[in-house]
Design a protein around this motif. Sequence first.
Motif, PDB file in Angstrom:
ATOM      1  N   TRP A  86     -19.629 -39.962  18.126  1.00  0.00           N
ATOM      2  CA  TRP A  86     -19.292 -38.679  17.508  1.00  0.00           C
ATOM      3  C   TRP A  86     -20.244 -37.615  18.034  1.00  0.00           C
ATOM      4  O   TRP A  86     -21.442 -37.831  18.152  1.00  0.00           O
ATOM      5  CB  TRP A  86     -19.406 -38.758  15.990  1.00  0.00           C
ATOM      6  N   SER A  87     -19.712 -36.478  18.363  1.00  0.00           N
ATOM      7  CA  SER A  87     -20.510 -35.377  18.870  1.00  0.00           C
ATOM      8  C   SER A  87     -20.018 -34.101  18.204  1.00  0.00           C
ATOM      9  O   SER A  87     -18.900 -33.655  18.488  1.00  0.00           O
ATOM     10  CB  SER A  87     -20.341 -35.316  20.386  1.00  0.00           C
ATOM     11  N   PRO A  88     -20.816 -33.511  17.315  1.00  0.00           N
ATOM     12  CA  PRO A  88     -20.357 -32.296  16.633  1.00  0.00           C
ATOM     13  C   PRO A  88     -20.207 -31.137  17.615  1.00  0.00           C
ATOM     14  O   PRO A  88     -20.962 -31.020  18.582  1.00  0.00           O
ATOM     15  CB  PRO A  88     -21.449 -32.013  15.608  1.00  0.00           C
ATOM     16  N   ALA A  89     -19.216 -30.321  17.370  1.00  0.00           N
ATOM     17  CA  ALA A  89     -18.997 -29.144  18.212  1.00  0.00           C
ATOM     18  C   ALA A  89     -20.118 -28.144  17.960  1.00  0.00           C
ATOM     19  O   ALA A  89     -20.591 -27.981  16.835  1.00  0.00           O
ATOM     20  CB  ALA A  89     -17.654 -28.510  17.894  1.00  0.00           C
ATOM     21  N   ILE A  90     -20.537 -27.476  19.010  1.00  0.00           N
ATOM     22  CA  ILE A  90     -21.567 -26.451  18.882  1.00  0.00           C
ATOM     23  C   ILE A  90     -20.855 -25.124  18.666  1.00  0.00           C
ATOM     24  O   ILE A  90     -20.044 -24.716  19.497  1.00  0.00           O
ATOM     25  CB  ILE A  90     -22.454 -26.399  20.139  1.00  0.00           C
ATOM     26  N   PRO A  91     -21.109 -24.474  17.524  1.00  0.00           N
ATOM     27  CA  PRO A  91     -20.422 -23.207  17.259  1.00  0.00           C
ATOM     28  C   PRO A  91     -20.724 -22.173  18.336  1.00  0.00           C
ATOM     29  O   PRO A  91     -21.845 -22.069  18.820  1.00  0.00           O
ATOM     30  CB  PRO A  91     -20.982 -22.759  15.916  1.00  0.00           C
ATOM     31  N   VAL A  92     -19.709 -21.439  18.712  1.00  0.00           N
ATOM     32  CA  VAL A  92     -19.867 -20.372  19.706  1.00  0.00           C
ATOM     33  C   VAL A  92     -20.107 -19.061  18.959  1.00  0.00           C
ATOM     34  O   VAL A  92     -19.402 -18.740  18.015  1.00  0.00           O
ATOM     35  CB  VAL A  92     -18.594 -20.260  20.576  1.00  0.00           C
ATOM     36  N   SER A  93     -21.098 -18.345  19.384  1.00  0.00           N
ATOM     37  CA  SER A  93     -21.425 -17.067  18.779  1.00  0.00           C
ATOM     38  C   SER A  93     -20.289 -16.085  18.990  1.00  0.00           C
ATOM     39  O   SER A  93     -19.631 -16.077  20.031  1.00  0.00           O
ATOM     40  CB  SER A  93     -22.719 -16.522  19.391  1.00  0.00           C
ATOM     41  N   LYS A  94     -20.073 -15.208  18.014  1.00  0.00           N
ATOM     42  CA  LYS A  94     -19.045 -14.173  18.146  1.00  0.00           C
ATOM     43  C   LYS A  94     -19.377 -13.215  19.286  1.00  0.00           C
ATOM     44  O   LYS A  94     -18.501 -12.573  19.853  1.00  0.00           O
ATOM     45  CB  LYS A  94     -18.923 -13.387  16.839  1.00  0.00           C
ATOM     46  N   ASP A  95     -20.657 -13.128  19.641  1.00  0.00           N
ATOM     47  CA  ASP A  95     -21.093 -12.247  20.721  1.00  0.00           C
ATOM     48  C   ASP A  95     -21.008 -12.904  22.096  1.00  0.00           C
ATOM     49  O   ASP A  95     -21.253 -12.248  23.110  1.00  0.00           O
ATOM     50  CB  ASP A  95     -22.547 -11.801  20.469  1.00  0.00           C
ATOM     51  N   ASP A  96     -20.643 -14.195  22.143  1.00  0.00           N
ATOM     52  CA  ASP A  96     -20.556 -14.926  23.400  1.00  0.00           C
ATOM     53  C   ASP A  96     -19.340 -14.429  24.189  1.00  0.00           C
ATOM     54  O   ASP A  96     -18.221 -14.462  23.708  1.00  0.00           O
ATOM     55  CB  ASP A  96     -20.426 -16.423  23.125  1.00  0.00           C
ATOM     56  N   PRO A  97     -19.547 -13.946  25.434  1.00  0.00           N
ATOM     57  CA  PRO A  97     -18.432 -13.399  26.199  1.00  0.00           C
ATOM     58  C   PRO A  97     -17.427 -14.466  26.659  1.00  0.00           C
ATOM     59  O   PRO A  97     -16.335 -14.141  27.078  1.00  0.00           O
ATOM     60  CB  PRO A  97     -19.110 -12.762  27.425  1.00  0.00           C
TER      61      PRO A  97
END
Length: 98
Positions: A86-97
Amino acid sequence: MLRIPVLLLVLTAPAMATPIADIVCAPRDEMSQKLTRQFGETRIATGIRDMERILEVWTSERTGDWTLVMTYANGQSCIVAMGEDWSPAIPVSKDDPA
């Protein structure tokens, strides 16, 4: 790590063996205790499927194993899938282009 081969062995056992429902389904409290005590898993996510079903994701940080459990309105919980790594997803910042 051992539980997947054991579950596969149980699933492929002769028809006279214990019914599969007796092995992968249990009352909600019993299922939670088994996942916590026997497999060292913790519930990390819950989602409502519909008015009758709730889906839960259980994982073990130590082993990387994961279990998907469906809990029904009648209080019965059943394992619907399980696996490893299992590998949790890394949240993407809203500011990430990206």
